[in-house]
Enzyme design. Structure first.
Site, PDB file in Angstrom:
ATOM      1  N   PRO A   2      -7.124   5.527  12.692  1.00 65.01           N
ATOM      2  CA  PRO A   2      -8.485   5.822  12.251  1.00 65.01           C
ATOM      3  C   PRO A   2      -8.552   5.985  10.733  1.00 65.01           C
ATOM      4  O   PRO A   2      -7.771   6.726  10.140  1.00 65.01           O
ATOM      5  CB  PRO A   2      -8.803   7.140  12.963  1.00 65.01           C
ATOM      6  CG  PRO A   2      -7.936   7.126  14.175  1.00 65.01           C
ATOM      7  CD  PRO A   2      -6.661   6.466  13.719  1.00 65.01           C
ATOM      8  N   GLU A   3      -9.493   5.258  10.115  1.00 66.36           N
ATOM      9  CA  GLU A   3      -9.652   5.303   8.666  1.00 66.36           C
ATOM     10  C   GLU A   3     -11.039   5.832   8.328  1.00 66.36           C
ATOM     11  O   GLU A   3     -11.707   6.420   9.180  1.00 66.36           O
ATOM     12  CB  GLU A   3      -9.374   3.928   8.071  1.00 66.36           C
ATOM     13  CG  GLU A   3      -7.974   3.418   8.426  1.00 66.36           C
ATOM     14  CD  GLU A   3      -7.661   2.038   7.854  1.00 66.36           C
ATOM     15  OE1 GLU A   3      -8.215   1.682   6.803  1.00 66.36           O
ATOM     16  OE2 GLU A   3      -6.854   1.315   8.486  1.00 66.36           O
ATOM     17  N   LYS A  60      -9.835  10.531   5.382  1.00 66.71           N
ATOM     18  CA  LYS A  60      -9.332  10.567   6.755  1.00 66.71           C
ATOM     19  C   LYS A  60      -9.354  11.972   7.346  1.00 66.71           C
ATOM     20  O   LYS A  60      -9.041  12.151   8.527  1.00 66.71           O
ATOM     21  CB  LYS A  60      -7.903  10.015   6.806  1.00 66.71           C
ATOM     22  CG  LYS A  60      -7.783   8.557   6.375  1.00 66.71           C
ATOM     23  CD  LYS A  60      -6.341   8.084   6.467  1.00 66.71           C
ATOM     24  CE  LYS A  60      -6.181   6.662   5.967  1.00 66.71           C
ATOM     25  NZ  LYS A  60      -4.792   6.189   6.067  1.00 66.71           N
TER      26      LYS A  60
END
Length: 422
Positions: A2-3, A60
């Site tokens: 996940p970014e 993030k």
């Protein structure tokens, strides 16, 4: 992983479904790795009875601002996620079609680390992490002070939440001599840029991922700055939903890493190379190195297989994407099994040495070097003894003495290997 865009999605759904709601129950599993500088029991005590104010993010990282401190600060790592019992669409991933994400989910979800049960019945959320690389912290400061303490204070600006000042951006590029892809992944430079976002930025800027950041021209610096803002803003505006990304994005064609032959609709090949420890996707025909790189590019700016690294470092071959399972896969060195021999040591002449085996050495003491006939007799004697054991190769050690009973060689010994026929 996940970014920035995926975190924006989670923040959106937390604010949509949890803001203003009170937590009536908390279920947390003890995990000394995921719960960083705290425990599951401490987390439970800190959350129970609190009201959710809002969620925010920096790159993030994201946190939930509670009605009073401490506030939970989270990072997904590689496989972390927030699961919503009332919002299955929030489960959208880059490799999942939108309609697939709306299927019923099991509850509690697998790999659950904690579940927050809200006052309104059935409105629950869970933090899950299969690989336990995510982190859950408690930050015991006022909500407006969270970004001023670790780990957020060490992070660079979020290009969407904070924006980026172009002059500062260019200044960092000029000061640092690192592959530009590695710099984009450095969270102390910019928060939120991960592997696919970094590749997308460089693709739009038409910059080779291995080119050193301080060798970019003014025009390239401008392109990189504009691409960073464009890619991050566009991806976050659609909450990381890749089905809504523009059709000309590299993201649409990069996945699979060579297993089926990645290419753009134009037919241009997508290649992969390791930069900053990560597998980077790029298009040679569009992203040509125009300055110094970590690997000397051949004429035309390509980095063909076997390109030679600078400063006498060993040659390397371009990364073969089909040998990797995902962007973060690292091959482990497999120890040799017992009984397996390594490569034979070599002599100064480059010939392989064969270590002498037990019971195969024969020391013969003579007063003077013998004649050829005497040596042949010695060989025959050894040959007979060796043949009884079914051996074909014999190594002799001969100590040559001079007439005074002293060694005639500096070491006192001389080795001679003989290869005999049966």
């Amino acid at each position: 992983m996940p970014e920035i865009a995926e975190i924006t999605r989670i923040v959106h759904y937390i604010n949509r479904h949890l803001a203003g709601k009170t937590i009536k129950n908390v279920v947390a599993n003890e995990d000394a790795i995921v719960f960083k500088d705290t425990t599951a029991s401490a987390f439970t005590k800190a959350m129970l009875g609190k009201t959710v104010v809002q969620a925010k993010q920096q790159g993030k990282y994201f946190w939930i601002e509670m009605s009073s401190p401490p506030h939970p600060l989270m990072h997904f790592g590689m496989t972390g996620w927030i699961t919503f019992s009332k919002a299955p669409e929030a489960h959208y991933r880059a490799d999942m079609a939108e309609d697939e994400s709306k299927e019923d989910i099991e509850w509690p979800p697998r790999f659950m680390k904690f579940v927050l049960e809200m006052e309104d019945e059935g409105n629950n959320v869970a933090f899950t992490d299969a690989r336990r690389l995510g982190r859950v912290r408690l930050i015991d400061v006022a909500a407006d002070e969270i970004r001023k303490v670790s780990p957020l204070k060490e992070n660079g600006p979020d290009p969407v939440v904070d924006g980026l000042e172009e002059g500062w951006f260019r200044g960092v590029l000029n000061k640092r001599k690192v592959p530009v892809k590695a710099l984009l992944l450095d969270q102390s430079f910019i928060s939120g840029v991960g592997n696919w976002v970094g590749d997308e930025i460089l693709y739009h800027a038409r910059i080779h991922p291995e080119q050193y950041s301080n060798t970019l021209s003014d025009a390239q610096q401008k392109q990189l700055y504009d691409s960073t803002i464009h890619v991050c803003t566009t991806a976050c505006s659609v909450l990381g939903n890749s089905s809504k990304f523009p059709e000309d994005w590299l993201f649409k064609y990069r996945w699979g890493k060579g297993k089926k032959g990645n290419a753009l609709p134009s037919g241009e090949k997508i290649d992969f190379v390791k930069v900053g420890g990560r597998t980077s996707a790029y298009v040679k025909t569009r992203q040509k190195a125009t300055g110094g790189t970590a690997v000397k590019a051949k004429a035309g700016g390509s980095d063909e297989d076997g390109a030679e690294e600078i400063k006498g470092v060993k040659k390397r071959k371009a990364v073969k994407a089909e040998e990797e399972d995902d962007d973060d896969y690292e091959k482990e060195e497999v120890p040799a099994k017992k009984g397996k021999r390594g490569p034979k040591p070599k002599t100064e002449d480059g010939e392989a040495k064969t270590p002498a085996k037990r019971g195969r050495k024969k020391a013969v003491k003579v007063e003077e070097p013998g004649s050829e006939e005497e040596e042949e007799e010695d060989k025959e004697e050894v040959k007979v003894k060796s043949s009884r054991k079914g051996k074909a190769k014999v190594k002799e050690e001969v100590v040559v003495m001079n007439g005074k009973g002293e060694s005639d060689t500096p070491s006192g010994r001389r080795s001679r290997s003989s290869r005999l026929k049966k």
